[in-house]
Design a protein around this motif. Structure first.
Motif: not given
Length: 316
Positions: A92-111
């Motif tokens: 009820d109090r928190f949400g999440l915007f997940a961190s994404i490891p750009l410029p590693d595109v493959d890692g960003a898509v997977a995460e």
């Protein structure tokens, strides 16, 4: 009887202990701005004081990628799982915007896939530039395709520019607004916003100065590349963005923002704890006292518009 907190804060930061230690070990800060204290209890206390029901938490600049892809993937996973636990304990109090490891595109898509599917993140956060590469970079297209296919909410946060700071002026004072404006224009002119219309993109700090210069950008782009751009086409793509009010609920910023943004595209933001409580009180006072609101618009900015993006937070 005191009314319960109502606002949904789309620009609220978390500083997981492991992330704080990572930055400290490397002598890093947020563009010349010190990393403040943070914990869940102090976050809830701030939210209660400022009338915020839910804060969608994100890791701020400098993000999670510092040159090594494997290290960035591991750090992104660690901070995302930490914040996901906070959301699990207090949805009820928190949400999440997940961190994404750009410029590693493959890692960003997977995460992105892991965070959205397994952690049930409310969206993802991207730094406006990834080591100087802006978000309209064609190499980032696989990530945009993934996020668009999922109809994801994307929060764009500025980072330190890849140029020297003005001596004595930390990046958040002025450079961050330029960074956000630059990446938004790059995304629009490179077709990211016209190709990917299912995802929703929130720009920090009222879009930098994008609302103020949007028509100049559209006209200049149409003159520079008439074979690619029209004034109406550029404006249409720029108006696809949503905007938060963090550090921007002022008598001079609000008229420009509200004149440009599409209905439903302005959302409340605090930028806490990087913006301390006194800064929040300053901008909240101007936000609440602004005389240009149309009927129901302030409530929509505070909560209703975010409920559309985050249905799980909608109140009956």
């Amino acid at each position: 009887m005191t009314e319960p907190p109502a606002r949904i804060d789309v620009h609220e930061h978390a500083i997981p202990p492991a992330y704080r230690q990572f930055l400290a070990d490397r002598g890093l800060d947020s563009g010349g701005w010190p990393v403040p204290a943070w914990d869940r209890d102090s976050a809830v206390a701030m939210m209660d004081a400022q009338g915020i029901a839910t804060g969608v938490l994100s890791v701020s600049a400098p993000g999670v990628h510092f040159g090594d892809d494997a290290e960035a993937r591991a750090l992104a996973r660690e901070v995302n799982e930490y914040v996901a636990e906070a959301v699990k304990d207090r949805p009820d109090r928190f949400g999440l915007f997940a961190s994404i490891p750009l410029p590693d595109v493959d890692g960003a898509v997977a995460e992105a896939a892991y965070a959205l599917d397994e952690l049930h993140a409310d969206g993802v956060v991207l730094m406006a530039n990834a080591h100087g590469r802006y978000l309209g970079d064609p190499a980032f297209e696989p990530l945009w395709a993934e996020l668009d296919a999922r109809g994801a909410v994307v929060f764009v946060h500025p980072a330190e520019l890849q140029m020297p700071m003005i001596p004595g002026i930390p990046a958040p004072v002025v450079d961050f607004t330029f960074d956000t404006t630059r990446t938004a224009v790059h995304m629009a002119l490179n077709g990211v916003m016209s190709r990917h219309t299912r995802m929703k993109v929130i720009l920090s700090h009222a879009g930098g100065f994008l609302p103020y210069v949007a028509h100049r950008v559209a006209v200049a782009a149409s003159l520079a590349q008439p074979e690619r751009h029209t004034v109406d086409g550029v404006l249409t793509d720029l108006k696809r963005f949503s905007f938060d009010t963090a550090l921007s609920g002022s008598p001079t910023a609000l008229p420009s923002l509200l004149a440009f943004a599409e209905p439903g595209h302005v959302l409340y933001g605090s930028d806490w704890p990087f913006a301390p409580a006194e800064a929040g009180a300053y901008f909240n006072g101007h936000l609440d006292g602004y005389e240009g609101w149309r009927p129901g618009e302030l409530d929509a900015v505070g909560r209703g518009n975010a409920e559309v993006l985050f249905p799980r937070l909608a109140r009956a």
